[in-house]
Write a protein that holds these residues in place. Structure first.
Motif, mmCIF file in Angstrom:
data_model
loop_
_atom_site.group_PDB
_atom_site.id
_atom_site.type_symbol
_atom_site.label_atom_id
_atom_site.label_comp_id
_atom_site.label_asym_id
_atom_site.label_seq_id
_atom_site.Cartn_x
_atom_site.Cartn_y
_atom_site.Cartn_z
ATOM 1 N N ALA A 1 97.466 45.820 -2.505
ATOM 2 C CA ALA A 1 97.803 44.759 -3.456
ATOM 3 C C ALA A 1 98.260 43.500 -2.723
ATOM 4 O O ALA A 1 97.938 42.379 -3.135
ATOM 5 C CB ALA A 1 98.900 45.245 -4.399
ATOM 6 N N LEU A 2 99.002 43.669 -1.625
ATOM 7 C CA LEU A 2 99.418 42.529 -0.810
ATOM 8 C C LEU A 2 98.207 41.801 -0.249
ATOM 9 O O LEU A 2 98.140 40.554 -0.274
ATOM 10 C CB LEU A 2 100.323 43.004 0.331
ATOM 11 N N ILE B 1 93.625 36.006 -2.851
ATOM 12 C CA ILE B 1 93.282 35.265 -4.068
ATOM 13 C C ILE B 1 94.261 34.135 -4.351
ATOM 14 O O ILE B 1 93.860 33.040 -4.751
ATOM 15 C CB ILE B 1 93.214 36.229 -5.271
ATOM 16 N N CYS B 2 95.550 34.392 -4.132
ATOM 17 C CA CYS B 2 96.562 33.387 -4.471
ATOM 18 C C CYS B 2 96.831 32.387 -3.351
ATOM 19 O O CYS B 2 97.330 31.290 -3.606
ATOM 20 C CB CYS B 2 97.873 34.085 -4.864
ATOM 21 N N ASN B 3 96.516 32.758 -2.121
ATOM 22 C CA ASN B 3 96.751 31.848 -0.999
ATOM 23 C C ASN B 3 95.621 32.005 0.027
ATOM 24 O O ASN B 3 95.858 32.364 1.187
ATOM 25 C CB ASN B 3 98.104 32.156 -0.351
ATOM 26 N N PRO B 4 94.388 31.728 -0.391
ATOM 27 C CA PRO B 4 93.226 32.029 0.473
ATOM 28 C C PRO B 4 93.196 31.242 1.774
ATOM 29 O O PRO B 4 92.674 31.736 2.779
ATOM 30 C CB PRO B 4 92.032 31.666 -0.421
ATOM 31 N N SER C 1 100.297 37.751 -10.672
ATOM 32 C CA SER C 1 100.036 36.491 -9.960
ATOM 33 C C SER C 1 98.537 36.258 -9.799
ATOM 34 O O SER C 1 98.054 35.132 -9.927
ATOM 35 C CB SER C 1 100.719 36.517 -8.591
ATOM 36 N N ILE C 2 97.796 37.336 -9.515
ATOM 37 C CA ILE C 2 96.342 37.221 -9.367
ATOM 38 C C ILE C 2 95.702 36.786 -10.683
ATOM 39 O O ILE C 2 94.839 35.904 -10.713
ATOM 40 C CB ILE C 2 95.753 38.560 -8.880
ATOM 41 N N ILE C 3 96.135 37.398 -11.788
ATOM 42 C CA ILE C 3 95.571 37.056 -13.097
ATOM 43 C C ILE C 3 95.861 35.596 -13.447
ATOM 44 O O ILE C 3 94.986 34.873 -13.953
ATOM 45 C CB ILE C 3 96.137 38.001 -14.181
ATOM 46 N N ILE C 4 97.082 35.140 -13.148
ATOM 47 C CA ILE C 4 97.425 33.734 -13.409
ATOM 48 C C ILE C 4 96.534 32.815 -12.577
ATOM 49 O O ILE C 4 96.030 31.796 -13.069
ATOM 50 C CB ILE C 4 98.919 33.482 -13.092
#
Length: 340
Positions: free
Chosen positions: A133-134, A140-143, A234-237
């Motif tokens: 998950a990390l 996705i959130c900080n590519p 966070s990923i969904i957002i």
């Protein structure tokens, strides 16, 4: 096939004392399963065993041979595959023998060894899912910073730490359990040796031991689960912020199967642990069936969900197939094409 039966209790003709008098345990399996279904059940377990070994071994071999797949996410998959193979090898052969050849007994030492491996490997899987998950969260959130934070060395260190921490915690629980005196019933109402099934057979009050095990189990389950929930929220957002609908669909299609496996892994486990500690009455066969489902179904489908659905592995398999096909047609050894 399941009928309501009274669970037999086997007693040894020895006085109750602080000294363990039991030399072997009887693994009962499904107490309500009629003998006529032993053959189909053993055949089903054998198929599950082959599927787990074949699928996860294939992933290990493919990643070890393909440099393009030796990336952080696939290193996590390899650790998960090793854990799944070890779990299947630890539990399924004895379960198959139980129904195929009526081999119900297991020695005292072997039973505690199996208990240690079952809970150790289950704990490792929980932490590996958190590391996965990390990896997805950062990707996705900080590519832009993914290759800065997530490297092969970082993932290997985290995975190694997961194995070591779980090894220490489970060794502590097994030491507490094996130190108890066992001098009464030796029947384990389960398909394999587990902590709850064994400690219930002790001759003295085990509330403290079971409370310690419950705290460790909830910690090893709920802490990773809390991070997994946070990361996927966070990923969904982040996904909803993507303007391109195709990009949103692609990201959701990547994450949704993982969420399904994560839910199947954590939710039934938490329910079983909590039910056992608050004395919630549930059918013995239903409880064992739930344990079998969340223990064996994820290892069987993990290769399909985490690896075979990924574009990189599909492309690698297609490329290898084309190379082999062209090499065969041209009469050139396949090894030559692979080296080229």
């Amino acid at each position: 096939p399941l009928a309501s039966v009274t669970v037999p209790r086997f007693h040894l003709d020895m006085p109750s004392s602080n000294i363990t008098s039991i030399t072997e345990f009887v693994v009962l399996g499904f107490p309500g399963l009629q003998p006529g279904y032993n053959g189909p059940v053993s055949a089903l377990m054998f198929f599950v065993f082959l599927a787990i070994i074949a699928g996860n071994s294939f992933i290990l071999i493919l990643v070890s041979k393909e440099r393009c797949l030796q990336k952080p996410s696939y290193l996590i998959y390899c650790n998960l595959a090793i854990s799944d193979i070890a779990f299947a090898t630890t539990t399924l052969p004895k379960m198959i023998a139980r129904y195929w050849a009526e081999a119900k007994t297991v020695s005292f030492t072997a039973c505690f060894l199996q208990m240690f491996l079952v809970h150790f490997l289950g704990s490792v899987n929980s932490v590996l899912l958190m590391i996965m998950a990390l990896d997805r969260y950062v990707a996705i959130c900080n590519p832009l910073r993914y290759h800065v934070f997530i490297k092969n060395s970082t993932i290997l260190a985290l995975c190694g730490l997961a194995w070591l921490i779980c090894l220490f915690l489970m060794a502590l629980l097994v030491y507490q359990a094996v130190s108890l005196p066992y001098c009464s019933s030796n029947v384990i109402v389960q398909c394999y040796c587990d902590h709850i099934g064994i400690t219930r057979l002790a001759c003295e009050n085990v509330k403290e031991v079971q409370l310690t095990a419950f705290i460790v189990a909830m910690t090893i389950l709920l802490c990773p689960l809390a991070f997994i929930i946070f990361s996927y929220i966070s990923i969904i957002i982040s996904v909803f912020k993507i303007a391109d609908s195709e990009g949103r669909y692609k990201t959701f299609s990547t994450c949704s199967p993982q969420l399904f496996i994560i839910g199947l892994y954590y939710l039934p486990r938490c329910f079983v642990y909590i039910a056992n500690n608050i004395n919630l009455t549930i059918s013995t066969d239903f409880r064992i069936l739930m344990i079998m489902l969340y223990s064996l179904f994820p290892p069987m489908v993990n290769p399909l969900i985490y690896c075979f659905r990924t574009k990189e592995i599909k492309d690698t398999l297609v490329r290898r197939w084309k190379i082999r096909k062209v090499g065969t047609v041209a009469g050139i050894p396949v090894k030559f094409w692979i080296r080229k």
